[in-house]
Design an enzyme around this catalytic site. Structure first.
Site, PDB file in Angstrom:
ATOM      1  CD  GLU A 161      -4.690   7.951 -13.879  1.00 51.60           C
ATOM      2  OE1 GLU A 161      -5.820   7.466 -13.665  1.00 51.60           O
ATOM      3  OE2 GLU A 161      -4.048   8.568 -13.024  1.00 51.60           O
TER       4      GLU A 161
ATOM      5  CG  PHE B 239       0.278  -4.780  -4.514  1.00 53.52           C
ATOM      6  CD1 PHE B 239       0.084  -4.949  -5.878  1.00 53.52           C
ATOM      7  CD2 PHE B 239      -0.444  -5.577  -3.636  1.00 53.52           C
ATOM      8  CE1 PHE B 239      -0.804  -5.898  -6.359  1.00 53.52           C
ATOM      9  CE2 PHE B 239      -1.341  -6.517  -4.101  1.00 53.52           C
ATOM     10  CZ  PHE B 239      -1.525  -6.685  -5.470  1.00 53.52           C
ATOM     11  CB  VAL B 240       6.345  -1.873  -6.038  1.00 53.61           C
ATOM     12  CG1 VAL B 240       7.276  -0.679  -6.098  1.00 53.61           C
ATOM     13  CG2 VAL B 240       6.971  -3.015  -5.231  1.00 53.61           C
TER      14      VAL B 240
ATOM     15  CB  SER C  57      -5.608   4.246 -14.439  1.00 52.89           C
ATOM     16  OG  SER C  57      -6.717   5.104 -14.550  1.00 52.89           O
TER      17      SER C  57
ATOM     18  CE  LYS D 232       1.177  -8.319   6.399  1.00 49.35           C
ATOM     19  NZ  LYS D 232       2.451  -9.052   6.268  1.00 49.35           N
TER      20      LYS D 232
ATOM     21  CB  ILE E 278      -4.216  -7.602   2.465  1.00 49.98           C
ATOM     22  CG1 ILE E 278      -3.349  -6.777   3.430  1.00 49.98           C
ATOM     23  CG2 ILE E 278      -5.431  -8.168   3.185  1.00 49.98           C
ATOM     24  CD1 ILE E 278      -4.068  -5.577   4.002  1.00 49.98           C
TER      25      ILE E 278
ATOM     26  NE  ARG F  44     -15.837 -10.785  -1.216  1.00 49.71           N
ATOM     27  CZ  ARG F  44     -17.060 -10.847  -0.666  1.00 49.71           C
ATOM     28  NH1 ARG F  44     -17.209 -11.354   0.563  1.00 49.71           N
ATOM     29  NH2 ARG F  44     -18.120 -10.411  -1.322  1.00 49.71           N
TER      30      ARG F  44
ATOM     31  CG  ASP G 221     -10.779   2.142  -5.019  1.00 49.15           C
ATOM     32  OD1 ASP G 221     -11.980   2.424  -5.156  1.00 49.15           O
ATOM     33  OD2 ASP G 221      -9.915   2.386  -5.886  1.00 49.15           O
TER      34      ASP G 221
ATOM     35  CD  GLU H 256      -6.012   3.909  -5.315  1.00 55.78           C
ATOM     36  OE1 GLU H 256      -4.804   4.157  -5.166  1.00 55.78           O
ATOM     37  OE2 GLU H 256      -6.528   3.660  -6.414  1.00 55.78           O
TER      38      GLU H 256
ATOM     39  CG  ASN I 227      -9.336   6.553  -7.306  1.00 53.45           C
ATOM     40  OD1 ASN I 227      -8.343   6.656  -8.002  1.00 53.45           O
ATOM     41  ND2 ASN I 227      -9.578   5.477  -6.549  1.00 53.45           N
TER      42      ASN I 227
ATOM     43  CB  SER J 237     -16.349   4.237 -14.575  1.00 54.57           C
ATOM     44  OG  SER J 237     -15.369   4.490 -15.554  1.00 54.57           O
TER      45      SER J 237
END
Length: 363
Positions: A16, A182-183, A190, A221, A223, A226, A301, A315, A317, A326
């Site tokens: 990043e 999602f992996v 980012s 998983k 989902i 939004r 988030d 998560e 940040n 941003s």
């Protein structure tokens, strides 16, 4: 009144790096030069420290290294300064407070915060423990889950196990989480190294991609949701901003959509939520901030599920993006704190936290 000298640190060794340059440039342009004296401290991708003397415009384009001199800081608490070495001549620059604008590993993960702690100098950021925990998506989710806060189902795997147990991992993911999923690298931001996998073949490729960035991999998983974000500010009594919503230009809010889509992704600020929904997500953001012992700032988030109406915490940040586009500063602006004032408040919180620590007995 004597100016406060702020060491703004940018760049770093993580993937990043470029985002850090963008964030730091924005802060340096806006910060009140009447109150603060700025030391522009850059770290190259190879981990070399420099003090930069040129114009701020050259930070974002990467040309800052050419107009800088080698520098370093010492963990010795008697040496609260930045030291430069230019043609064998040593110069010392006292630093009142550090403001790391480093995203990702070795900047947002508690590493550099540890040096500031050893120096016994104030710094803008969460502490060592909370920085490390929030950087690691696995530990973040485990702690939030333990505190009774909503997180999506997930599995954890390790790069070393991929060659021998790949088919077993794929079967386990398919049975426990299903497709799509999602992996992600466990320690990165980012949206770098992230894949939305729709089948077993894509999952295999995604696991190896994530393994290029981290030895620990998290599979989550999917989902239908939004994407909601909330900014949090404070130390012992944190407050939440109004929430914002992201409508990504790509299938999900990946690296390109975040920074290089030419404004195609939409940021809805504030998010179009009902009053009770807004209050709920703001409350959850503060609870997550406290659960992970954060201080100063963090962006929380969420995934607002279209299936069950639950705000799942995705998560935190601890050094969120600070570019002109941003979400963290934008959310505070709509909540009543302009960008310049936000920077000043973060510095004040750094001094506040330092004073509290100084009042404690060490032995």
């Amino acid at each position: 009144m004597e100016k406060i000298r702020v060491g703004i640190i940018f760049g770093g060794e993580s993937a990043e790096h470029e985002i850090s340059l963008m964030s730091a440039s924005s802060i340096i342009k806006v910060i009140d030069k009447e109150k603060f004296d700025i030391l522009k401290i850059g770290i190259t991708k190879e981990g070399k420290w420099h003090l930069y003397f040129g114009e701020v415009e050259n930070i974002e384009n990467g040309e800052w290294v050419e107009k800088s001199v080698p520098a370093f800081i010492s963990p010795d608490p008697e040496r609260k300064f930045l030291i430069t070495l230019d043609n064998g001549v040593e110069t010392r620059y006292p630093v009142d407070v550090f403001f790391p604008v480093l995203h990702g590993p070795r900047g947002e993960d508690g590493t550099i915060q540890s040096i500031f702690e050893l120096m016994n100098v104030p710094y803008v950021s969460c502490g060592v423990t909370s920085s490390a925990l929030c950087m690691d998506k696995v530990f973040t989710k485990k702690i939030l889950k333990h505190e009774g806060l909503p997180v999506a189902d997930f599995k954890v795997y390790y790069k070393k196990d991929l060659p021998l147990t790949l088919n077993t991992i794929v079967r386990e993911v398919e049975e426990a989480l299903g497709f799509p999923c999602f992996v992600k690298p466990a320690n990165l931001g980012s949206s770098i190294g992230i894949t939305k996998a729709y089948n077993s073949d894509q999952l295999k490729d995604a696991l190896f991609l994530a393994g290029e960035y981290d030895t620990k991999i998290i599979v989550e998983k999917f989902i239908p949701a939004r994407e909601i974000e909330v900014s949090v500010l404070g130390n012992e009594d944190p407050v939440a901003s109004l929430p914002g919503e992201i409508i990504p230009s790509n299938e999900f809010y990946d690296y390109t959509a975040k920074y290089f889509d030419g404004g195609k992704s939409k940021l809805l600020i504030p998010a179009p939520l009902a009053k009770e929904e807004t209050e709920k997500v703001m409350s959850l953001a503060v609870k997550a901030f406290k659960a992970l012992d954060c201080s100063g700032m963090a962006r929380v988030d969420f995934l607002y599920s279209k299936l069950d109406g639950i705000f799942y915490i995705n998560e935190l940040n601890t050094i969120p993006g600070f570019t002109k586009i941003s979400m963290y500063p934008k959310l505070w602006e709509i909540s009543g704190i302009p960008y310049k004032e936000l920077i000043e408040r973060l510095i004040e919180l750094a001094f506040e936290k330092h004073r509290q620590k100084q009042a404690l007995k060490l032995y």
